[in-house]
Motif scaffolding. Structure first.
Motif, PDB file in Angstrom:
ATOM      1  N   ASN A 172      51.539 -15.321  69.376  1.00 31.97           N
ATOM      2  CA  ASN A 172      52.114 -14.086  68.858  1.00 31.97           C
ATOM      3  C   ASN A 172      52.932 -13.435  69.960  1.00 31.97           C
ATOM      4  OD1 ASN A 172      52.226 -11.761  66.849  1.00 31.97           O
ATOM      5  ND2 ASN A 172      51.373 -10.734  68.640  1.00 31.97           N
ATOM      6  N   THR A 173      54.195 -13.149  69.689  1.00 36.16           N
ATOM      7  CA  THR A 173      55.085 -12.564  70.680  1.00 36.16           C
ATOM      8  C   THR A 173      55.532 -11.186  70.234  1.00 36.16           C
ATOM      9  OG1 THR A 173      55.915 -14.754  71.324  1.00 36.16           O
ATOM     10  CG2 THR A 173      57.250 -12.849  71.953  1.00 36.16           C
ATOM     11  N   VAL A 174      55.465 -10.223  71.148  1.00 35.56           N
ATOM     12  CA  VAL A 174      55.984  -8.872  70.912  1.00 35.56           C
ATOM     13  C   VAL A 174      57.411  -8.841  71.447  1.00 35.56           C
ATOM     14  CG1 VAL A 174      55.756  -6.441  71.507  1.00 35.56           C
ATOM     15  CG2 VAL A 174      53.711  -7.797  71.006  1.00 35.56           C
ATOM     16  N   ASN A 175      58.378  -8.726  70.547  1.00 36.12           N
ATOM     17  CA  ASN A 175      59.789  -8.723  70.910  1.00 36.12           C
ATOM     18  C   ASN A 175      60.327  -7.293  70.910  1.00 36.12           C
ATOM     19  OD1 ASN A 175      60.314 -11.845  70.601  1.00 36.12           O
ATOM     20  ND2 ASN A 175      59.252 -11.215  68.740  1.00 36.12           N
ATOM     21  N   THR A 176      61.108  -6.963  71.913  1.00 36.19           N
ATOM     22  CA  THR A 176      61.590  -5.593  72.102  1.00 36.19           C
ATOM     23  C   THR A 176      62.723  -5.259  71.139  1.00 36.19           C
ATOM     24  OG1 THR A 176      60.990  -5.647  74.435  1.00 36.19           O
ATOM     25  CG2 THR A 176      62.591  -3.982  73.761  1.00 36.19           C
ATOM     26  N   ILE A 177      62.640  -4.089  70.522  1.00 39.58           N
ATOM     27  CA  ILE A 177      63.738  -3.547  69.721  1.00 39.58           C
ATOM     28  C   ILE A 177      64.354  -2.387  70.492  1.00 39.58           C
ATOM     29  CG2 ILE A 177      64.313  -2.288  67.605  1.00 39.58           C
ATOM     30  CD1 ILE A 177      62.397  -4.010  66.099  1.00 39.58           C
ATOM     31  N   ASP A 178      65.669  -2.489  70.723  1.00 38.76           N
ATOM     32  CA  ASP A 178      66.375  -1.477  71.511  1.00 38.76           C
ATOM     33  C   ASP A 178      66.972  -0.375  70.651  1.00 38.76           C
ATOM     34  OD1 ASP A 178      66.009  -2.990  73.952  1.00 38.76           O
ATOM     35  OD2 ASP A 178      67.542  -4.363  73.188  1.00 38.76           O
ATOM     36  N   MET A 179      67.374  -0.712  69.431  1.00 42.26           N
ATOM     37  CA  MET A 179      68.009   0.268  68.550  1.00 42.26           C
ATOM     38  C   MET A 179      67.591  -0.023  67.114  1.00 42.26           C
ATOM     39  SD  MET A 179      72.084   0.970  67.848  1.00 42.26           S
ATOM     40  CE  MET A 179      72.254  -0.604  66.983  1.00 42.26           C
ATOM     41  N   PHE A 180      67.276   1.032  66.360  1.00 40.50           N
ATOM     42  CA  PHE A 180      66.839   0.907  64.969  1.00 40.50           C
ATOM     43  C   PHE A 180      67.432   2.099  64.230  1.00 40.50           C
ATOM     44  CE2 PHE A 180      63.735   1.139  61.466  1.00 40.50           C
ATOM     45  CZ  PHE A 180      63.598  -0.206  61.138  1.00 40.50           C
ATOM     46  N   VAL A 181      68.409   1.855  63.348  1.00 41.07           N
ATOM     47  CA  VAL A 181      69.144   2.957  62.736  1.00 41.07           C
ATOM     48  C   VAL A 181      69.245   2.759  61.226  1.00 41.07           C
ATOM     49  CG1 VAL A 181      70.507   3.475  64.799  1.00 41.07           C
ATOM     50  CG2 VAL A 181      71.369   1.806  63.145  1.00 41.07           C
ATOM     51  N   LEU A 182      69.251   3.877  60.512  1.00 38.80           N
ATOM     52  CA  LEU A 182      69.393   3.873  59.063  1.00 38.80           C
ATOM     53  C   LEU A 182      70.828   3.532  58.697  1.00 38.80           C
ATOM     54  CD1 LEU A 182      68.185   4.601  56.233  1.00 38.80           C
ATOM     55  CD2 LEU A 182      68.985   6.934  56.656  1.00 38.80           C
ATOM     56  N   ARG A 183      70.974   2.597  57.744  1.00 41.38           N
ATOM     57  CA  ARG A 183      72.314   2.251  57.265  1.00 41.38           C
ATOM     58  C   ARG A 183      72.725   3.263  56.198  1.00 41.38           C
ATOM     59  NH1 ARG A 183      73.419  -3.633  54.783  1.00 41.38           N
ATOM     60  NH2 ARG A 183      72.850  -4.205  56.927  1.00 41.38           N
ATOM     61  N   PRO A 184      73.887   3.912  56.373  1.00 39.55           N
ATOM     62  CA  PRO A 184      74.302   4.903  55.370  1.00 39.55           C
ATOM     63  C   PRO A 184      74.579   4.234  54.025  1.00 39.55           C
ATOM     64  CG  PRO A 184      75.763   4.900  57.298  1.00 39.55           C
ATOM     65  CD  PRO A 184      74.824   3.769  57.466  1.00 39.55           C
ATOM     66  N   VAL A 185      74.284   4.968  52.948  1.00 35.30           N
ATOM     67  CA  VAL A 185      74.602   4.486  51.613  1.00 35.30           C
ATOM     68  C   VAL A 185      76.035   4.870  51.310  1.00 35.30           C
ATOM     69  CG1 VAL A 185      74.028   4.639  49.166  1.00 35.30           C
ATOM     70  CG2 VAL A 185      72.212   4.750  50.881  1.00 35.30           C
ATOM     71  N   PRO A 186      76.943   3.889  51.063  1.00 35.14           N
ATOM     72  CA  PRO A 186      78.350   4.229  50.818  1.00 35.14           C
ATOM     73  C   PRO A 186      78.509   4.977  49.505  1.00 35.14           C
ATOM     74  CG  PRO A 186      77.946   1.894  50.398  1.00 35.14           C
ATOM     75  CD  PRO A 186      76.697   2.447  51.006  1.00 35.14           C
ATOM     76  N   ALA A 187      79.374   5.976  49.522  1.00 37.14           N
ATOM     77  CA  ALA A 187      79.668   6.713  48.303  1.00 37.14           C
ATOM     78  C   ALA A 187      80.548   5.854  47.415  1.00 37.14           C
ATOM     79  CB  ALA A 187      80.371   8.027  48.635  1.00 37.14           C
ATOM     80  N   PRO A 188      80.210   5.694  46.134  1.00 35.19           N
ATOM     81  CA  PRO A 188      81.036   4.862  45.254  1.00 35.19           C
ATOM     82  C   PRO A 188      82.389   5.491  45.012  1.00 35.19           C
ATOM     83  CG  PRO A 188      79.361   6.022  43.992  1.00 35.19           C
ATOM     84  CD  PRO A 188      79.056   6.277  45.446  1.00 35.19           C
ATOM     85  N   SER A 189      83.428   4.647  44.922  1.00 35.85           N
ATOM     86  CA  SER A 189      84.762   5.147  44.621  1.00 35.85           C
ATOM     87  C   SER A 189      84.838   5.531  43.147  1.00 35.85           C
ATOM     88  CB  SER A 189      85.800   4.064  44.927  1.00 35.85           C
ATOM     89  OG  SER A 189      85.621   2.964  44.038  1.00 35.85           O
ATOM     90  N   ALA A 190      85.896   6.240  42.795  1.00 31.59           N
ATOM     91  CA  ALA A 190      86.074   6.645  41.404  1.00 31.59           C
ATOM     92  C   ALA A 190      86.149   5.437  40.489  1.00 31.59           C
ATOM     93  CB  ALA A 190      87.336   7.495  41.273  1.00 31.59           C
ATOM     94  N   ALA A 191      86.801   4.359  40.958  1.00 32.09           N
ATOM     95  CA  ALA A 191      86.929   3.158  40.134  1.00 32.09           C
ATOM     96  C   ALA A 191      85.569   2.538  39.885  1.00 32.09           C
ATOM     97  CB  ALA A 191      87.858   2.151  40.811  1.00 32.09           C
ATOM     98  N   VAL A 192      84.722   2.501  40.930  1.00 36.38           N
ATOM     99  CA  VAL A 192      83.388   1.938  40.771  1.00 36.38           C
ATOM    100  C   VAL A 192      82.579   2.766  39.793  1.00 36.38           C
ATOM    101  CG1 VAL A 192      81.212   1.488  41.949  1.00 36.38           C
ATOM    102  CG2 VAL A 192      83.367   0.842  43.033  1.00 36.38           C
ATOM    103  N   VAL A 193      82.689   4.088  39.889  1.00 36.22           N
ATOM    104  CA  VAL A 193      81.961   4.967  38.983  1.00 36.22           C
ATOM    105  C   VAL A 193      82.374   4.715  37.546  1.00 36.22           C
ATOM    106  CG1 VAL A 193      81.621   7.362  38.289  1.00 36.22           C
ATOM    107  CG2 VAL A 193      81.548   6.740  40.707  1.00 36.22           C
ATOM    108  N   LEU A 194      83.656   4.588  37.311  1.00 39.11           N
ATOM    109  CA  LEU A 194      84.132   4.388  35.954  1.00 39.11           C
ATOM    110  C   LEU A 194      83.696   3.040  35.403  1.00 39.11           C
ATOM    111  CD1 LEU A 194      87.725   5.877  36.203  1.00 39.11           C
ATOM    112  CD2 LEU A 194      85.740   6.873  35.094  1.00 39.11           C
ATOM    113  N   MET A 195      83.686   2.007  36.243  1.00 43.62           N
ATOM    114  CA  MET A 195      83.245   0.691  35.799  1.00 43.62           C
ATOM    115  C   MET A 195      81.749   0.695  35.511  1.00 43.62           C
ATOM    116  SD  MET A 195      85.406  -1.809  38.321  1.00 43.62           S
ATOM    117  CE  MET A 195      84.588  -3.268  37.698  1.00 43.62           C
ATOM    118  N   ALA A 196      80.997   1.454  36.317  1.00 42.58           N
ATOM    119  CA  ALA A 196      79.542   1.477  36.140  1.00 42.58           C
ATOM    120  C   ALA A 196      79.147   2.241  34.880  1.00 42.58           C
ATOM    121  CB  ALA A 196      78.880   2.112  37.364  1.00 42.58           C
TER     122      ALA A 196
END
Length: 238
Positions: A204-228
């Motif tokens: 069992n190996t403990v591996n170092t994590i240097d950075m851990f960040v939340l991925r932003p949720v992209p805002a849908p474009s108007a075209a995507v909204v209309l298709m959805a």
């Protein structure tokens, strides 16, 4: 008469349907196999997964007293890519939130509030070593917990009641009462750091994590909204 439907309102409805899946990007480094490599990674979990909670009274050895909530299937994806091109990926697994009041050396989980994210079906190599298990472990932080809500729930001294009969705690109890709820976003609660665990052969190996960040949720474009939402007219005329 004109009736306008706000694009912002429609976009909010679309994104809300995906709000349960949270994605984090991270970087770190490993020495599995004796060679140093950096890696990038992705972790996904579902923050609305129902959980089951148990109370451990701490009567055994080593002593471990407190609450544990397990969220089966909440961990959706864990993968890393090394700077030499090797790749390890793992599938769905269980997330476990622990609110432990007492823990002696050798206990399964440490004292205070901690989180483990287990996976399944690991596949891939690090320095040629086949990785058969991969997980994330968030280091303990001080729990924001009071026995008061549980005292009200049981109508008496909850700690004494559970010490005498741990089975008195319903498995489906609201985990906010036990201090072991799965957070909507991990970094809002677990701010003490984390590591990536890997298993190859019996190591069992403990591996170092240097950075851990939340991925932003992209805002849908108007075209995507209309298709959805093709059935919604943005303008109606009467």
């Amino acid at each position: 008469m004109h009736k306008l439907v706000s694009l912002a309102t429609v976009a909010l409805c679309v994104s809300a349907s995906n709000a349960a899946i949270v994605t984090y990007d991270f970087t770190g480094h490993t020495n599995v196999g004796g060679s140093y490599h950096r890696f990038t990674g992705v972790f996904q979990y579902e923050n609305t997964t129902p959980g089951t909670t148990v109370y451990t009274p701490g009567n055994g050895a080593p002593v471990q007293q407190g609450f544990t909530s397990r969220y089966n299937g909440a961990s959706r994806l864990l993968s890393i890519t090394l700077d030499n091109g090797e790749h390890v990926t793992a599938g769905p697994g269980t997330m476990q939130v622990n609110n432990i009041q007492q823990a002696e050396p050798g206990s399964q989980v440490p004292k205070d509030l901690s989180l483990q994210c287990w996976t399944s079906g690991s596949a891939g190599t690090i320095n040629g070593n086949f990785i058969h298990n991969m997980y994330l472990a968030f280091l303990p932080v001080d729990p924001n917990f009071s026995w008061g809500p549980l005292d009200s729930y049981f109508g008496g001294n909850a700690e004494a009641i559970l010490q005498a009969n741990p089975a008195a705690l319903p498995a489906n109890i609201d985990p906010t009462l036990t201090g072991s709820a799965l957070p909507a976003e991990i970094l809002q609660t677990f701010t003490g750091g984390l590591f990536l665990g890997t298993n190859h052969a019996l190591t069992n190996t403990v591996n170092t994590i240097d950075m851990f960040v939340l991925r932003p949720v992209p805002a849908p474009s108007a075209a995507v909204v209309l298709m959805a939402l093709p059935g919604i007219a943005l303008r109606r005329r009467r």
